[in-house]
Design an enzyme around this catalytic site. Structure first.
Site, mmCIF file in Angstrom:
data_model
loop_
_atom_site.group_PDB
_atom_site.id
_atom_site.type_symbol
_atom_site.label_atom_id
_atom_site.label_comp_id
_atom_site.label_asym_id
_atom_site.label_seq_id
_atom_site.Cartn_x
_atom_site.Cartn_y
_atom_site.Cartn_z
ATOM 1 N N LYS A 172 0.841 -1.199 0.000
ATOM 2 C CA LYS A 172 0.000 0.000 0.000
ATOM 3 C C LYS A 172 0.874 1.247 0.000
ATOM 4 C CE LYS A 172 -3.945 2.026 2.496
ATOM 5 N NZ LYS A 172 -4.852 1.888 3.665
ATOM 6 N N SER A 206 -9.690 2.181 2.971
ATOM 7 C CA SER A 206 -8.786 2.870 2.080
ATOM 8 C C SER A 206 -7.812 1.954 1.352
ATOM 9 C CB SER A 206 -7.989 3.914 2.869
ATOM 10 O OG SER A 206 -7.178 3.285 3.870
ATOM 11 N N SER A 232 -10.101 -0.439 7.182
ATOM 12 C CA SER A 232 -9.568 -0.221 5.837
ATOM 13 C C SER A 232 -8.945 -1.448 5.200
ATOM 14 C CB SER A 232 -8.536 0.918 5.860
ATOM 15 O OG SER A 232 -9.146 2.129 6.229
#
Length: 587
Positions: free
Chosen positions: A159, A234, A258
């Site tokens: 990420k 996210s 997330s």
């Protein structure tokens, strides 16, 4: 801006969730007067609505001790058809038999990213040269007979808010565009020590603030199961990349769900570890009290392998100090193949369904699918009760008060002087900072920073922040009390299937309430895992979209949680990917 008064108002704990229609009660569930007590047995005479719903389930094989118990279980019926075997271990077997090399494998995934990701936008940055060079080194080590880790030669994605020295780290924001990390995050360092192949950085909501991956400064990510829908956020880029077979597994971060929410939306497995189990060193901070790095993969076994590689004990063994870690020991999970599992692998395990999580506010079909999954757990030998969490609806407003307050502090460093900046300065330092933040930060980030600053301002911190911390303690204590009696708590992973693109981004309050199923886990610092249960339908009842089941465990109980989730997963007859397995001809 969303007025603060619309998000939180005073109540007995200083907070109350708005809108008030969400998750009020569940059917004829008996009310439990004190924390720690429960409604014994999910199928009691007082819970006829649940019983009727469960009687319509497709499973006919009862658990031991139930009327009509049969000797054959769902595990036995599905052993020959299970698709939940570890992809990482299958790849290792193929490499050992020389049917596949690390360079071949890396090239397969890089080529797929080139051809498929222009639609999904799951990656922000791809490191083709670095990945192929690392694959060449792994092949050389394997040829020399060196003993390698299970993750050696496995293509992974990271990420974009986790620092990688060889790649830019932007956290999905224009403010950090082109920012190069000078060091590797601790989790990245651990993966490099395992000789993993890092393909690139995945897309995300800007600074982790969002639930749809639409607030990224680059193009929004789309759901591989249906590109008209969002992948969640996210960590939507990581979940979409795993689901679309653009990597074998990925790292995401979980502040209020997330990892778990996008895993449910994309039909993959996502583990949120106990707070402090995995080092946060090298993570771009959103809310330091809740931020947790975790694994996303296509199966529970692969998730466990990746988690074992990054968990804190690896750093403790080196004798290094990290203030983001909590001292704890944890055994490795024992995850047997389906053919070696007992007939009733969950026999002796006790589970509790949180009644408030299956009340009003769930989308059509979510409750029915969840109840079928609960039925399945009973078929596997588990004992399931129904409990009431009095503090359940305090979690969401408490989370947002604390998270936004910390975000306003953590993002204060993004002033255009140390990070970001304007090409042309006006000569007024205050004006330059204001203009830099206004131009480089997205609308959602500015909204949350302003709300957090307001709640920490003089005269309001006691009214909001202090009371939110009181609510956090109440939520934590209640969940811990239940987890002293049960092996895991059960809830749907989300209150809805994946949203349509643009559906929530213009209504922030509705987007915030979508985190109702996940934020309490972060408030308590507990581990939780989401496993795909069954296919659902969209709002028109046409396209099939994945749904997820959330298992919540006690502090540092990841091993037990992974074992439970694995037993549930291998008994679920469902596909792993929205398309054909790209490695089927090699494995």
């Amino acid at each position: 801006l969303v007025p603060i008064a619309e998000l939180v108002v005073k109540s007995s704990y200083g907070l109350r969730l708005l809108p008030t229609h969400l998750l009020r009660s569940f059917g004829k569930t008996r009310e439990v007067p004190v924390s720690g007590s429960s409604t014994r047995g999910l199928f009691t005479s007082d819970n006829r609505e649940i019983e009727e719903m469960m009687n319509t389930a497709v499973f006919s094989h009862r658990c031991p001790g139930r009327v009509g118990c049969r000797t054959t279980t769902l595990i036995e019926l599905s052993r020959s058809r299970t698709t939940c075997t570890s992809l990482i271990r299958r790849i290792n077997t193929a490499m050992h038999k020389k049917r596949l090399s690390a360079q071949d494998l890396t090239k397969i995934y890089i080529d797929r990213v080139r051809t498929e990701d222009h639609t999904l936008n799951s990656y922000i940055e791809i490191d083709e040269r670095g990945a192929m060079e690392q694959a060449r080194i792994v092949d050389k080590k394997r040829a020399s007979g060196e003993v390698l880790h299970e993750l050696a030669g496995i293509p992974l994605a990271i990420k974009d808010n986790i620092c990688v020295k060889t790649l830019p780290t932007t956290a999905g924001s224009k403010m950090l565009y082109g920012h190069g990390s000078t060091y590797d995050a601790e989790v990245v360092r651990s993966l490099k020590e395992c000789d993993s192949i890092l393909l690139g950085k995945t897309n995300m909501d800007e600074f982790g603030m969002g639930s749809t991956s639409e607030s990224s400064a680059s193009a929004p990510t789309r759901n591989p199961w249906n590109i008209a829908h969002v992948p969640g956020g996210s960590s939507g880029g990581s979940a979409a990349a795993v689901s679309a077979q653009l990597c074998v597994a990925a790292l995401g971060t979980d502040t209020g769900g997330s990892i778990r929410q996008p895993s449910a939306f994309c039909g993959v497995v996502g583990l949120k570890p106990t707070y402090g189990t995995v080092s946060r060193h090298g993570l771009v901070a959103y809310c330091s009290s809740f931020d947790t790095i975790g694994a996303i993969a296509s199966t529970v076994q692969d998730t466990a392998i990746l988690h074992e590689a990054i968990r804190a004990s690896n750093k403790m063994w080196r004798g290094e100090y990290d203030s983001s870690l909590r001292q704890a020991t944890s055994r490795a999970p024992i995850l047997l193949n389906a053919s070696h599992l007992e007939s009733y692998p969950l026999k002796g395990r006790r589970f509790a369904v949180i009644a408030e999580a299956i009340g009003e506010g769930l989308a059509l079909g979510i409750r029915e699918c969840f109840m079928k999954s609960v039925k399945q757990i009973e078929n596997l030998g588990g004992s399931v009760d129904l409990v009431s969490c009095k503090t359940f609806d305090l979690g969401l407003p408490a989370y947002y008060v604390i998270a936004l307050s910390e975000a306003s502090s953590n993002l204060a460093r993004l002033d255009g002087v140390r990070y970001g900046g304007l090409e042309e300065l006006c000569g007024d330092s205050v004006g330059d900072i204001r203009n830099s933040r206004a131009q480089a930060l997205g609308a959602e980030v500015r909204r949350r920073v302003l709300m957090g600053t307001y709640m920490l301002s003089s005269g309001y911190s006691d009214e909001y922040y202090s009371r939110a911390k009181q609510a956090q303690r109440a939520v934590c204590n209640e969940l811990k009390n239940y987890l002293r009696q049960y092996d895991a708590l059960l809830t749907p992973a989300t209150a809805d299937v994946a949203y349509r693109m643009g559906e929530k981004i213009l209504d922030p309050l509705q987007m915030y309430t979508g985190d109702i199923m996940t934020v309490n886990v972060n408030l308590a610092g507990l581990p939780a895992i989401v496993v795909r249960s069954r296919a659902g339908v969209d709002h028109e009842g046409v396209e099939h979209l994945p749904l997820g089941m959330q298992f919540i465990g006690p502090h540092f109980g990841e091993s037990q949680l992974l074992e439970i989730a694995h037993a549930f997963e291998v008994s679920t007859i469902s596909t792993k990917f929205p398309e054909r397995d790209i490695l089927s001809s090699y494995l």
